[in-house]
Motif scaffolding. Sequence first.
Motif, PDB file in Angstrom:
ATOM      1  N   ASP A 210       0.837  -1.209   0.000  1.00 22.02           N
ATOM      2  CA  ASP A 210       0.000   0.000   0.000  1.00 22.02           C
ATOM      3  C   ASP A 210       0.871   1.259   0.000  1.00 22.02           C
ATOM      4  OD1 ASP A 210      -2.296  -1.538   0.020  1.00 22.02           O
ATOM      5  OD2 ASP A 210      -2.510  -1.476   2.198  1.00 22.02           O
ATOM      6  N   ALA A 211       1.957   1.224   0.762  1.00 29.21           N
ATOM      7  CA  ALA A 211       2.865   2.373   0.821  1.00 29.21           C
ATOM      8  C   ALA A 211       3.528   2.596  -0.542  1.00 29.21           C
ATOM      9  CB  ALA A 211       3.925   2.154   1.894  1.00 29.21           C
ATOM     10  N   LEU A 212       3.910   1.526  -1.206  1.00 31.29           N
ATOM     11  CA  LEU A 212       4.509   1.650  -2.539  1.00 31.29           C
ATOM     12  C   LEU A 212       3.532   2.276  -3.529  1.00 31.29           C
ATOM     13  CD1 LEU A 212       6.492  -1.694  -3.027  1.00 31.29           C
ATOM     14  CD2 LEU A 212       7.444   0.613  -2.998  1.00 31.29           C
ATOM     15  N   LYS A 213       2.288   1.845  -3.465  1.00 40.89           N
ATOM     16  CA  LYS A 213       1.282   2.395  -4.369  1.00 40.89           C
ATOM     17  C   LYS A 213       1.056   3.875  -4.083  1.00 40.89           C
ATOM     18  CE  LYS A 213      -1.215  -1.922  -5.299  1.00 40.89           C
ATOM     19  NZ  LYS A 213      -2.497  -2.658  -5.141  1.00 40.89           N
ATOM     20  N   TRP A 214       1.053   4.244  -2.805  1.00 40.54           N
ATOM     21  CA  TRP A 214       0.871   5.650  -2.437  1.00 40.54           C
ATOM     22  C   TRP A 214       2.043   6.480  -2.958  1.00 40.54           C
ATOM     23  CZ3 TRP A 214       3.226   9.678  -0.079  1.00 40.54           C
ATOM     24  CH2 TRP A 214       2.431  10.760   0.304  1.00 40.54           C
ATOM     25  N   LEU A 215       3.245   5.987  -2.782  1.00 41.48           N
ATOM     26  CA  LEU A 215       4.438   6.706  -3.242  1.00 41.48           C
ATOM     27  C   LEU A 215       4.455   6.837  -4.763  1.00 41.48           C
ATOM     28  CD1 LEU A 215       7.009   5.079  -0.801  1.00 41.48           C
ATOM     29  CD2 LEU A 215       6.480   7.531  -0.925  1.00 41.48           C
ATOM     30  N   SER A 216       3.972   5.815  -5.449  1.00 43.01           N
ATOM     31  CA  SER A 216       3.905   5.865  -6.903  1.00 43.01           C
ATOM     32  C   SER A 216       2.991   6.995  -7.370  1.00 43.01           C
ATOM     33  CB  SER A 216       3.400   4.530  -7.450  1.00 43.01           C
ATOM     34  OG  SER A 216       3.176   4.592  -8.837  1.00 43.01           O
ATOM     35  N   GLN A 217       1.896   7.200  -6.634  1.00 44.73           N
ATOM     36  CA  GLN A 217       0.910   8.207  -7.013  1.00 44.73           C
ATOM     37  C   GLN A 217       1.255   9.601  -6.495  1.00 44.73           C
ATOM     38  OE1 GLN A 217      -2.763   6.632  -5.480  1.00 44.73           O
ATOM     39  NE2 GLN A 217      -2.842   4.954  -6.956  1.00 44.73           N
ATOM     40  N   ASN A 218       1.948   9.675  -5.359  1.00 44.48           N
ATOM     41  CA  ASN A 218       2.160  10.958  -4.702  1.00 44.48           C
ATOM     42  C   ASN A 218       3.615  11.410  -4.618  1.00 44.48           C
ATOM     43  OD1 ASN A 218      -0.710  11.547  -3.479  1.00 44.48           O
ATOM     44  ND2 ASN A 218      -0.286   9.398  -3.035  1.00 44.48           N
ATOM     45  N   GLY A 219       4.534  10.513  -4.946  1.00 43.75           N
ATOM     46  CA  GLY A 219       5.948  10.876  -4.943  1.00 43.75           C
ATOM     47  C   GLY A 219       6.360  11.459  -6.280  1.00 43.75           C
ATOM     48  N   ALA A 220       7.656  11.586  -6.479  1.00 44.58           N
ATOM     49  CA  ALA A 220       8.163  12.097  -7.750  1.00 44.58           C
ATOM     50  C   ALA A 220       7.842  11.106  -8.870  1.00 44.58           C
ATOM     51  CB  ALA A 220       9.672  12.313  -7.656  1.00 44.58           C
ATOM     52  N   PRO A 221       7.571  11.593 -10.081  1.00 45.57           N
ATOM     53  CA  PRO A 221       7.271  10.685 -11.206  1.00 45.57           C
ATOM     54  C   PRO A 221       8.382   9.649 -11.407  1.00 45.57           C
ATOM     55  CG  PRO A 221       6.818  12.962 -11.815  1.00 45.57           C
ATOM     56  CD  PRO A 221       7.511  13.007 -10.486  1.00 45.57           C
ATOM     57  N   GLY A 222       7.973   8.387 -11.495  1.00 48.39           N
ATOM     58  CA  GLY A 222       8.941   7.310 -11.721  1.00 48.39           C
ATOM     59  C   GLY A 222       9.752   6.927 -10.508  1.00 48.39           C
ATOM     60  N   CYS A 223       9.370   7.420  -9.315  1.00 49.97           N
ATOM     61  CA  CYS A 223      10.201   7.173  -8.125  1.00 49.97           C
ATOM     62  C   CYS A 223      10.298   5.698  -7.761  1.00 49.97           C
ATOM     63  CB  CYS A 223       9.690   7.971  -6.932  1.00 49.97           C
ATOM     64  SG  CYS A 223       8.034   7.510  -6.352  1.00 49.97           S
ATOM     65  N   VAL A 224       9.265   4.925  -8.086  1.00 42.89           N
ATOM     66  CA  VAL A 224       9.282   3.496  -7.752  1.00 42.89           C
ATOM     67  C   VAL A 224      10.327   2.751  -8.576  1.00 42.89           C
ATOM     68  CG1 VAL A 224       7.900   1.374  -7.748  1.00 42.89           C
ATOM     69  CG2 VAL A 224       6.885   3.510  -6.965  1.00 42.89           C
ATOM     70  N   ARG A 225      10.672   3.279  -9.749  1.00 43.55           N
ATOM     71  CA  ARG A 225      11.664   2.641 -10.614  1.00 43.55           C
ATOM     72  C   ARG A 225      13.094   3.066 -10.287  1.00 43.55           C
ATOM     73  NH1 ARG A 225       7.831   4.387 -14.331  1.00 43.55           N
ATOM     74  NH2 ARG A 225       9.163   6.091 -15.069  1.00 43.55           N
ATOM     75  N   GLU A 226      13.243   4.160  -9.574  1.00 43.02           N
ATOM     76  CA  GLU A 226      14.565   4.739  -9.375  1.00 43.02           C
ATOM     77  C   GLU A 226      15.428   3.939  -8.392  1.00 43.02           C
ATOM     78  OE1 GLU A 226      15.816   7.323 -11.116  1.00 43.02           O
ATOM     79  OE2 GLU A 226      13.946   7.186 -12.262  1.00 43.02           O
ATOM     80  N   ALA A 227      16.726   3.935  -8.652  1.00 36.70           N
ATOM     81  CA  ALA A 227      17.679   3.288  -7.742  1.00 36.70           C
ATOM     82  C   ALA A 227      18.121   4.281  -6.674  1.00 36.70           C
ATOM     83  CB  ALA A 227      18.892   2.800  -8.532  1.00 36.70           C
ATOM     84  N   ASP A 228      18.590   3.744  -5.547  1.00 32.60           N
ATOM     85  CA  ASP A 228      19.137   4.625  -4.517  1.00 32.60           C
ATOM     86  C   ASP A 228      20.624   4.868  -4.786  1.00 32.60           C
ATOM     87  OD1 ASP A 228      20.473   2.336  -3.723  1.00 32.60           O
ATOM     88  OD2 ASP A 228      19.621   2.267  -1.711  1.00 32.60           O
ATOM     89  N   ALA A 229      21.306   5.461  -3.833  1.00 32.98           N
ATOM     90  CA  ALA A 229      22.715   5.820  -4.030  1.00 32.98           C
ATOM     91  C   ALA A 229      23.596   4.597  -4.239  1.00 32.98           C
ATOM     92  CB  ALA A 229      23.210   6.630  -2.829  1.00 32.98           C
ATOM     93  N   ARG A 230      23.139   3.433  -3.790  1.00 26.96           N
ATOM     94  CA  ARG A 230      23.925   2.200  -3.943  1.00 26.96           C
ATOM     95  C   ARG A 230      23.561   1.414  -5.197  1.00 26.96           C
ATOM     96  NH1 ARG A 230      21.979   0.835   1.976  1.00 26.96           N
ATOM     97  NH2 ARG A 230      20.328   2.085   1.066  1.00 26.96           N
ATOM     98  N   GLY A 231      22.616   1.953  -5.949  1.00 31.90           N
ATOM     99  CA  GLY A 231      22.203   1.271  -7.177  1.00 31.90           C
ATOM    100  C   GLY A 231      21.116   0.248  -6.969  1.00 31.90           C
ATOM    101  N   ASP A 232      20.636   0.112  -5.743  1.00 32.88           N
ATOM    102  CA  ASP A 232      19.557  -0.828  -5.461  1.00 32.88           C
ATOM    103  C   ASP A 232      18.216  -0.226  -5.870  1.00 32.88           C
ATOM    104  OD1 ASP A 232      20.983  -2.981  -4.378  1.00 32.88           O
ATOM    105  OD2 ASP A 232      21.061  -2.041  -2.405  1.00 32.88           O
ATOM    106  N   THR A 233      17.378  -1.045  -6.498  1.00 30.09           N
ATOM    107  CA  THR A 233      16.015  -0.637  -6.827  1.00 30.09           C
ATOM    108  C   THR A 233      15.044  -1.356  -5.897  1.00 30.09           C
ATOM    109  OG1 THR A 233      15.666  -2.437  -8.412  1.00 30.09           O
ATOM    110  CG2 THR A 233      16.675  -0.411  -9.253  1.00 30.09           C
ATOM    111  N   ALA A 234      13.785  -0.952  -5.969  1.00 31.86           N
ATOM    112  CA  ALA A 234      12.752  -1.625  -5.164  1.00 31.86           C
ATOM    113  C   ALA A 234      12.681  -3.104  -5.533  1.00 31.86           C
ATOM    114  CB  ALA A 234      11.405  -0.950  -5.391  1.00 31.86           C
TER     115      ALA A 234
END
Length: 283
Positions: free
Chosen positions: A90-114
């Motif tokens: 549910d949190a992932l879906k909320w972030l997808s809708q309310n976070g930055a565009p494409g944020c669910v696909r983005e990697a963090d500083a270590r290159g890890d993705t969701a």
Amino acid sequence: MRYKEPNVIEKEFLQAAKSGNMGTLKIMAHQINTPGRVRDADGLSPFHYAAEGNQVEVMEYLVACGCDPMALDGRGGTCVLEAANAGSLDALKWLSQNGAPGCVREADARGDTALHVACGKGHVHLLDFLHEERCDLEAKNVDQHARPLQYAITAGHIGCVKWLIDHGADVEAADNCFKWNALHIAACNNRASCIKLIAAACPRLLESTSGKDGITADQVAYRKDNLGACKLIKSLRAKHKSEKTGVDNASADAAAMALLLELNREAEALAKKKKKKKKKKKK
């Protein structure tokens, strides 16, 4: 990066964000001048805590408090990865809708993705959603150049391994600093179920060499003293060779039979032709 230890009120605020205790959250928020700047010693924000707890109502409230859903922790980790780590759909879906565009696909500083994190934790229930969000099945992290499939194999999450293979993850891709394929990684980590699944998906890996040393998967298992995995791979390879030989023999037999039938037809046609010529001569 390390942050200073939060005070008592800030700690209660963070824990309330995680547990979904809206009453405590609101009381603590009124006692904090800037809720959006609250962090724990690892730099985790209130949104990280809410994402971990799968608390969508809290996330809505945090936005009103001025908290940033795209905040990073002390290691550059996102709230998206915190949700993936906890299996918070549910949190992932909320972030997808309310976070930055494409944020669910983005990697963090270590290159890890969701997808890396979900596979490493065995959260199969997140994978369909992440796939819908167009997360990259072949994304590599920074240190090991490892893909989500390596994370799933290393942790022994067979459900995630199966999902990835079924959705087209490349089992022959060279992962990690050793340049190993999926079967080598399974052999190294003594994951028998993964070995069987990968071998069934791509039998040629049973015989192929990979990595800087150019060794087979059973040799990797042997070097790691994973004798059960070594024996399993050799057994699967022998079975595959036997089946391949059987198929080749059957194909050869079929080809020989087809050739024999063709020769018989030609012989019959030739015999008929000669018979007709004899009849013409008699007339």
